[in-house]
Design a protein around this motif. Structure first.
Motif, PDB file in Angstrom:
ATOM      1  N   ASP A  13      36.360  59.898  33.474  1.00 36.49           N
ATOM      2  CA  ASP A  13      36.106  58.859  34.472  1.00 36.49           C
ATOM      3  C   ASP A  13      35.665  59.431  35.819  1.00 36.49           C
ATOM      4  N   ALA A  14      35.600  60.759  35.951  1.00 35.84           N
ATOM      5  CA  ALA A  14      35.173  61.380  37.203  1.00 35.84           C
ATOM      6  C   ALA A  14      33.653  61.526  37.207  1.00 35.84           C
ATOM      7  N   GLY A  15      33.001  60.641  37.940  1.00 39.12           N
ATOM      8  CA  GLY A  15      31.548  60.686  37.983  1.00 39.12           C
ATOM      9  C   GLY A  15      30.997  61.707  38.954  1.00 39.12           C
ATOM     10  N   THR A  16      31.828  62.098  39.936  1.00 39.72           N
ATOM     11  CA  THR A  16      31.384  63.080  40.927  1.00 39.72           C
ATOM     12  C   THR A  16      32.602  63.811  41.475  1.00 39.72           C
ATOM     13  N   THR A  17      32.381  65.052  41.901  1.00 37.53           N
ATOM     14  CA  THR A  17      33.440  65.887  42.452  1.00 37.53           C
ATOM     15  C   THR A  17      32.967  66.466  43.779  1.00 37.53           C
ATOM     16  N   LEU A  18      33.806  66.362  44.796  1.00 35.60           N
ATOM     17  CA  LEU A  18      33.483  66.879  46.117  1.00 35.60           C
ATOM     18  C   LEU A  18      34.356  68.100  46.372  1.00 35.60           C
ATOM     19  N   ILE A  19      33.730  69.244  46.650  1.00 32.71           N
ATOM     20  CA  ILE A  19      34.448  70.494  46.851  1.00 32.71           C
ATOM     21  C   ILE A  19      34.154  71.018  48.251  1.00 32.71           C
ATOM     22  N   SER A  20      35.219  71.409  48.951  1.00 32.54           N
ATOM     23  CA  SER A  20      35.070  71.854  50.333  1.00 32.54           C
ATOM     24  C   SER A  20      36.024  72.992  50.617  1.00 32.54           C
ATOM     25  N   GLU A  21      35.551  74.005  51.336  1.00 33.53           N
ATOM     26  CA  GLU A  21      36.392  75.101  51.805  1.00 33.53           C
ATOM     27  C   GLU A  21      36.496  75.032  53.326  1.00 33.53           C
ATOM     28  N   TRP A  22      37.722  75.127  53.834  1.00 26.35           N
ATOM     29  CA  TRP A  22      37.971  75.172  55.269  1.00 26.35           C
ATOM     30  C   TRP A  22      38.521  76.550  55.623  1.00 26.35           C
ATOM     31  N   ILE A  23      37.910  77.213  56.593  1.00 27.65           N
ATOM     32  CA  ILE A  23      38.368  78.527  57.021  1.00 27.65           C
ATOM     33  C   ILE A  23      39.380  78.329  58.149  1.00 27.65           C
ATOM     34  N   VAL A  24      40.618  78.762  57.913  1.00 21.97           N
ATOM     35  CA  VAL A  24      41.709  78.533  58.870  1.00 21.97           C
ATOM     36  C   VAL A  24      42.289  79.827  59.427  1.00 21.97           C
ATOM     37  N   ASP A  25      42.008  80.953  58.795  1.00 19.82           N
ATOM     38  CA  ASP A  25      42.255  82.313  59.315  1.00 19.82           C
ATOM     39  C   ASP A  25      43.659  82.872  59.131  1.00 19.82           C
ATOM     40  N   THR A  26      44.717  82.073  59.233  1.00 18.46           N
ATOM     41  CA  THR A  26      46.076  82.624  59.137  1.00 18.46           C
ATOM     42  C   THR A  26      46.930  81.782  58.190  1.00 18.46           C
ATOM     43  N   GLN A  72      38.021  64.104  43.379  1.00 16.22           N
ATOM     44  CA  GLN A  72      37.363  63.502  42.211  1.00 16.22           C
ATOM     45  C   GLN A  72      37.222  62.002  42.414  1.00 16.22           C
ATOM     46  N   TRP A  73      36.011  61.514  42.190  1.00 16.05           N
ATOM     47  CA  TRP A  73      35.687  60.100  42.357  1.00 16.05           C
ATOM     48  C   TRP A  73      34.978  59.589  41.108  1.00 16.05           C
ATOM     49  N   ALA A  74      35.155  58.298  40.861  1.00 15.21           N
ATOM     50  CA  ALA A  74      34.493  57.690  39.711  1.00 15.21           C
ATOM     51  C   ALA A  74      33.017  57.445  39.971  1.00 15.21           C
ATOM     52  N   ASP A  75      32.662  57.269  41.241  1.00 15.41           N
ATOM     53  CA  ASP A  75      31.307  56.829  41.563  1.00 15.41           C
ATOM     54  C   ASP A  75      30.799  57.570  42.787  1.00 15.41           C
ATOM     55  N   ASP A  76      29.595  58.113  42.695  1.00 16.77           N
ATOM     56  CA  ASP A  76      29.029  58.889  43.784  1.00 16.77           C
ATOM     57  C   ASP A  76      28.755  58.030  45.018  1.00 16.77           C
ATOM     58  N   ASP A  77      28.246  56.829  44.831  1.00 18.65           N
ATOM     59  CA  ASP A  77      27.954  55.955  45.977  1.00 18.65           C
ATOM     60  C   ASP A  77      29.224  55.590  46.731  1.00 18.65           C
ATOM     61  N   ALA A  78      30.305  55.326  46.000  1.00 11.49           N
ATOM     62  CA  ALA A  78      31.576  54.994  46.647  1.00 11.49           C
ATOM     63  C   ALA A  78      32.108  56.188  47.433  1.00 11.49           C
ATOM     64  N   LEU A  79      31.971  57.374  46.883  1.00 18.52           N
ATOM     65  CA  LEU A  79      32.377  58.579  47.595  1.00 18.52           C
ATOM     66  C   LEU A  79      31.617  58.721  48.911  1.00 18.52           C
ATOM     67  N   LEU A  80      30.293  58.594  48.853  1.00 18.60           N
ATOM     68  CA  LEU A  80      29.478  58.766  50.053  1.00 18.60           C
ATOM     69  C   LEU A  80      29.820  57.719  51.113  1.00 18.60           C
ATOM     70  N   ALA A  81      30.038  56.478  50.676  1.00 15.35           N
ATOM     71  CA  ALA A  81      30.375  55.416  51.620  1.00 15.35           C
ATOM     72  C   ALA A  81      31.721  55.689  52.294  1.00 15.35           C
ATOM     73  N   PHE A  82      32.704  56.140  51.523  1.00 17.94           N
ATOM     74  CA  PHE A  82      34.030  56.411  52.073  1.00 17.94           C
ATOM     75  C   PHE A  82      33.979  57.582  53.050  1.00 17.94           C
ATOM     76  N   VAL A  83      33.254  58.642  52.679  1.00 15.46           N
ATOM     77  CA  VAL A  83      33.142  59.813  53.554  1.00 15.46           C
ATOM     78  C   VAL A  83      32.449  59.440  54.858  1.00 15.46           C
ATOM     79  N   ARG A  84      31.370  58.650  54.773  1.00 16.75           N
ATOM     80  CA  ARG A  84      30.654  58.249  55.982  1.00 16.75           C
ATOM     81  C   ARG A  84      31.556  57.449  56.927  1.00 16.75           C
TER      82      ARG A  84
END
Length: 216
Positions: A13-26, A72-84
């Protein structure tokens, strides 16, 4: 206390996956930023109940410098709308708690290959992640195919089911694989699962609707 479990990155049911790395240093900043990220996602999920949101998993790098999030999101459009609509609010709140986080960028991914080695099944909350950075669109696809073939032929010691992703624009690739022992995959970073937030739909995760689990 809920037992931490790695996400199922091959869930149908996961139509799209968003992956992000945050550099925090410590390590201290990593711990604080991880807690803030999980709290913000939990609050946003409970408040807005986005039906397409399945799960966010937060990982800490073994060197204490980086946070990894896998949404993990079911729908790419819903992911983009929520992130925006909500990302600026979430990031602003976290930056007030932990100023100076560096964010190289989000990668919207599609699953290209899943490789299941013989004898997989050991419990772990550790994963390795390796990237193939930007280039021509065809390069990432070829990298994903070559990586999957190499894993099938010679899986790393202690590696579980590996997932190979290609970005939505087909210019970047990413390898994600659970591990039960140290390995020497070139360019890979070791992470441990810190916690997870699940979506509002029933049955999205063992932790329950809009629930979560955390090692904090």
């Amino acid at each position: 206390m809920t037992t931490l479990q790695l996400p199922d990155l091959a869930r149908p049911d996961a139509g799209t996956t968003l992956i992000s790395e945050w550099i925090v240093d410590t390590p201290d900043r990593q711990r604080r930023a991880g807690r803030a990220l999980l709290e913000e996602w939990g609050e946003l999920s409970a408040r807005f109940r986005p039906e397409a949101f399945l799960r966010l998993s937060c990982f800490a790098s073994a060197d204490g410098r980086v946070l990894l999030s896998v949404a993990q999101w079911a729908d790419d459009d819903a992911l983009l709308a929520f992130v925006r609509e909500h990302r600026a609010e979430m990031v602003g709140s976290i930056d007030r708690e932990v100023p100076g986080i560096r964010r190289p960028g989000l990668i919207r991914c599609r699953l290209a290959h899943t490789v299941v080695p013989d004898g997989v099944g050991a419990d772990t909350t550790d994963v390795i992640v390796a990237r193939a950075e930007s280039g021509p669109a065809s390069d990432a696809v070829r990298w994903a195919e070559a990586t999957a073939d190499r894993l099938r032929a010679s899986p790393p010691a202690g590696a579980g089911t590996a997932h190979v992703f290609v970005s939505g624009d087909s210019t970047r690739g990413l390898l994600y694989a659970p591990v039960t022992q140290a390995n020497d995959v070139a360019g890979a970073r070791l992470y441990r699962l810190l916690g997870a937030v699940t979506g509002p739909s029933p049955g999205t995760d063992d932790t329950g609707p809009s629930g979560g689990s955390s090692a904090f």
